[in-house]
Scaffold this motif. Structure first.
Motif, PDB file in Angstrom:
ATOM      1  N   VAL A   5      56.712  79.128 115.832  1.00  0.00           N
ATOM      2  CA  VAL A   5      57.763  79.969 115.260  1.00  0.00           C
ATOM      3  C   VAL A   5      59.090  79.275 115.555  1.00  0.00           C
ATOM      4  O   VAL A   5      59.377  78.953 116.707  1.00  0.00           O
ATOM      5  N   LYS A   6      59.868  79.035 114.505  1.00  0.00           N
ATOM      6  CA  LYS A   6      61.145  78.338 114.668  1.00  0.00           C
ATOM      7  C   LYS A   6      62.270  79.150 114.055  1.00  0.00           C
ATOM      8  O   LYS A   6      62.064  79.861 113.084  1.00  0.00           O
ATOM      9  N   ARG A   7      63.473  79.006 114.640  1.00  0.00           N
ATOM     10  CA  ARG A   7      64.677  79.680 114.155  1.00  0.00           C
ATOM     11  C   ARG A   7      65.647  78.624 113.630  1.00  0.00           C
ATOM     12  O   ARG A   7      65.848  77.597 114.264  1.00  0.00           O
ATOM     13  N   TYR A   8      66.263  78.927 112.496  1.00  0.00           N
ATOM     14  CA  TYR A   8      67.223  78.019 111.877  1.00  0.00           C
ATOM     15  C   TYR A   8      68.526  78.762 111.629  1.00  0.00           C
ATOM     16  O   TYR A   8      68.515  79.884 111.131  1.00  0.00           O
ATOM     17  N   SER A   9      69.647  78.107 111.944  1.00  0.00           N
ATOM     18  CA  SER A   9      70.949  78.742 111.729  1.00  0.00           C
ATOM     19  C   SER A   9      71.595  78.308 110.422  1.00  0.00           C
ATOM     20  O   SER A   9      72.598  78.872 110.016  1.00  0.00           O
ATOM     21  N   SER A  10      70.992  77.299 109.745  1.00  0.00           N
ATOM     22  CA  SER A  10      71.532  76.886 108.451  1.00  0.00           C
ATOM     23  C   SER A  10      70.391  76.480 107.524  1.00  0.00           C
ATOM     24  O   SER A  10      69.306  76.091 107.976  1.00  0.00           O
ATOM     25  N   ASP A  11      70.648  76.557 106.232  1.00  0.00           N
ATOM     26  CA  ASP A  11      69.643  76.186 105.242  1.00  0.00           C
ATOM     27  C   ASP A  11      69.331  74.694 105.314  1.00  0.00           C
ATOM     28  O   ASP A  11      68.186  74.286 105.141  1.00  0.00           O
ATOM     29  N   ALA A  12      70.343  73.882 105.599  1.00  0.00           N
ATOM     30  CA  ALA A  12      70.128  72.433 105.706  1.00  0.00           C
ATOM     31  C   ALA A  12      69.178  72.100 106.859  1.00  0.00           C
ATOM     32  O   ALA A  12      68.286  71.254 106.714  1.00  0.00           O
ATOM     33  N   ASP A  13      69.352  72.770 108.004  1.00  0.00           N
ATOM     34  CA  ASP A  13      68.448  72.552 109.142  1.00  0.00           C
ATOM     35  C   ASP A  13      67.014  72.940 108.778  1.00  0.00           C
ATOM     36  O   ASP A  13      66.070  72.238 109.117  1.00  0.00           O
ATOM     37  N   TYR A  14      66.879  74.062 108.087  1.00  0.00           N
ATOM     38  CA  TYR A  14      65.553  74.517 107.669  1.00  0.00           C
ATOM     39  C   TYR A  14      64.906  73.508 106.728  1.00  0.00           C
ATOM     40  O   TYR A  14      63.744  73.145 106.910  1.00  0.00           O
ATOM     41  N   GLN A  15      65.628  73.044 105.714  1.00  0.00           N
ATOM     42  CA  GLN A  15      65.073  72.111 104.735  1.00  0.00           C
ATOM     43  C   GLN A  15      64.572  70.829 105.403  1.00  0.00           C
ATOM     44  O   GLN A  15      63.481  70.345 105.106  1.00  0.00           O
ATOM     45  N   LEU A  50      67.318  82.268 110.112  1.00  0.00           N
ATOM     46  CA  LEU A  50      66.060  82.279 109.395  1.00  0.00           C
ATOM     47  C   LEU A  50      64.956  82.014 110.403  1.00  0.00           C
ATOM     48  O   LEU A  50      65.013  81.030 111.145  1.00  0.00           O
ATOM     49  N   VAL A  51      63.965  82.901 110.465  1.00  0.00           N
ATOM     50  CA  VAL A  51      62.844  82.758 111.384  1.00  0.00           C
ATOM     51  C   VAL A  51      61.606  82.441 110.549  1.00  0.00           C
ATOM     52  O   VAL A  51      61.231  83.220 109.670  1.00  0.00           O
ATOM     53  N   VAL A  52      60.985  81.273 110.814  1.00  0.00           N
ATOM     54  CA  VAL A  52      59.851  80.805 110.017  1.00  0.00           C
ATOM     55  C   VAL A  52      58.645  80.598 110.927  1.00  0.00           C
ATOM     56  O   VAL A  52      58.766  80.022 112.010  1.00  0.00           O
ATOM     57  N   THR A  53      57.477  81.067 110.475  1.00  0.00           N
ATOM     58  CA  THR A  53      56.227  80.867 111.192  1.00  0.00           C
ATOM     59  C   THR A  53      55.406  79.812 110.474  1.00  0.00           C
ATOM     60  O   THR A  53      55.166  79.919 109.272  1.00  0.00           O
ATOM     61  N   TYR A  54      54.995  78.791 111.226  1.00  0.00           N
ATOM     62  CA  TYR A  54      54.168  77.711 110.705  1.00  0.00           C
ATOM     63  C   TYR A  54      52.782  77.789 111.338  1.00  0.00           C
ATOM     64  O   TYR A  54      52.649  78.206 112.484  1.00  0.00           O
ATOM     65  N   GLY A  60      51.210  68.579 108.667  1.00  0.00           N
ATOM     66  CA  GLY A  60      50.043  69.400 108.373  1.00  0.00           C
ATOM     67  C   GLY A  60      50.226  70.891 108.563  1.00  0.00           C
ATOM     68  O   GLY A  60      49.267  71.655 108.478  1.00  0.00           O
ATOM     69  N   TYR A  61      51.447  71.342 108.822  1.00  0.00           N
ATOM     70  CA  TYR A  61      51.712  72.767 108.975  1.00  0.00           C
ATOM     71  C   TYR A  61      51.991  73.396 107.612  1.00  0.00           C
ATOM     72  O   TYR A  61      52.505  72.743 106.709  1.00  0.00           O
ATOM     73  N   VAL A  62      51.647  74.661 107.473  1.00  0.00           N
ATOM     74  CA  VAL A  62      52.005  75.439 106.292  1.00  0.00           C
ATOM     75  C   VAL A  62      52.812  76.646 106.759  1.00  0.00           C
ATOM     76  O   VAL A  62      52.654  77.122 107.880  1.00  0.00           O
ATOM     77  N   ILE A  63      53.689  77.136 105.896  1.00  0.00           N
ATOM     78  CA  ILE A  63      54.496  78.310 106.229  1.00  0.00           C
ATOM     79  C   ILE A  63      53.668  79.558 105.968  1.00  0.00           C
ATOM     80  O   ILE A  63      53.146  79.749 104.872  1.00  0.00           O
ATOM     81  N   THR A  64      53.527  80.383 106.998  1.00  0.00           N
ATOM     82  CA  THR A  64      52.750  81.616 106.853  1.00  0.00           C
ATOM     83  C   THR A  64      53.634  82.848 106.778  1.00  0.00           C
ATOM     84  O   THR A  64      53.156  83.920 106.422  1.00  0.00           O
ATOM     85  N   GLY A  65      54.912  82.708 107.130  1.00  0.00           N
ATOM     86  CA  GLY A  65      55.809  83.853 107.049  1.00  0.00           C
ATOM     87  C   GLY A  65      57.235  83.441 107.333  1.00  0.00           C
ATOM     88  O   GLY A  65      57.493  82.422 107.969  1.00  0.00           O
ATOM     89  N   SER A  66      58.167  84.225 106.806  1.00  0.00           N
ATOM     90  CA  SER A  66      59.581  83.974 107.090  1.00  0.00           C
ATOM     91  C   SER A  66      60.360  85.277 106.970  1.00  0.00           C
ATOM     92  O   SER A  66      59.970  86.178 106.240  1.00  0.00           O
ATOM     93  N   THR A  67      61.443  85.346 107.721  1.00  0.00           N
ATOM     94  CA  THR A  67      62.302  86.517 107.692  1.00  0.00           C
ATOM     95  C   THR A  67      63.695  86.102 108.147  1.00  0.00           C
ATOM     96  O   THR A  67      63.880  85.046 108.740  1.00  0.00           O
TER      97      THR A  67
END
Length: 71
Positions: free
Chosen positions: A8-18, A59-63, A28-35
C-alpha cells in the motif's frame, strides 16, 4: 504456493503516482484498489497555519503481486 505480496503506497502528487505505478507494474504488481484520503492536520500545523489551510489530499493505492506459478 505462498501468499501474494501486497503493498500500500501513498502519493501526494499525480506525477509521483505515474512514475511509481509504471515501476511497480514492470515489477509484476497490479493495482487492486485506490482511494483519495485527506490527512489530518497535526497540532503544529494548526498552531502555525491555523485551520484555514488543510493538507493536500493523498492518493492511496494498493498493489498486489502473485508468486510465479511456473515452478
Amino acid at each position: 504456493m505462498g501468499n501474494p505480496a501486497i503493498k500500500v503506497k501513498r502519493y501526494s502528487s499525480d506525477a509521483d503516482y505515474q512514475k511509481d505505478a509504471n515501476r511497480m507494474l514492470k515489477q509484476g504488481y497490479v493495482i487492486t484498489g485506490s482511494t483519495s484520503e485527506q490527512p489530518r492536520s497535526g497540532c503544529l500545523r494548526i498552531l502555525t497555519l491555523g485551520i484555514l489551510f488543510k493538507p493536500k489530499p493523498q492518493l492511496v493505492v494498493t498493489y498486489q503481486r502473485q508468486e510465479d506459478k511456473t515452478n
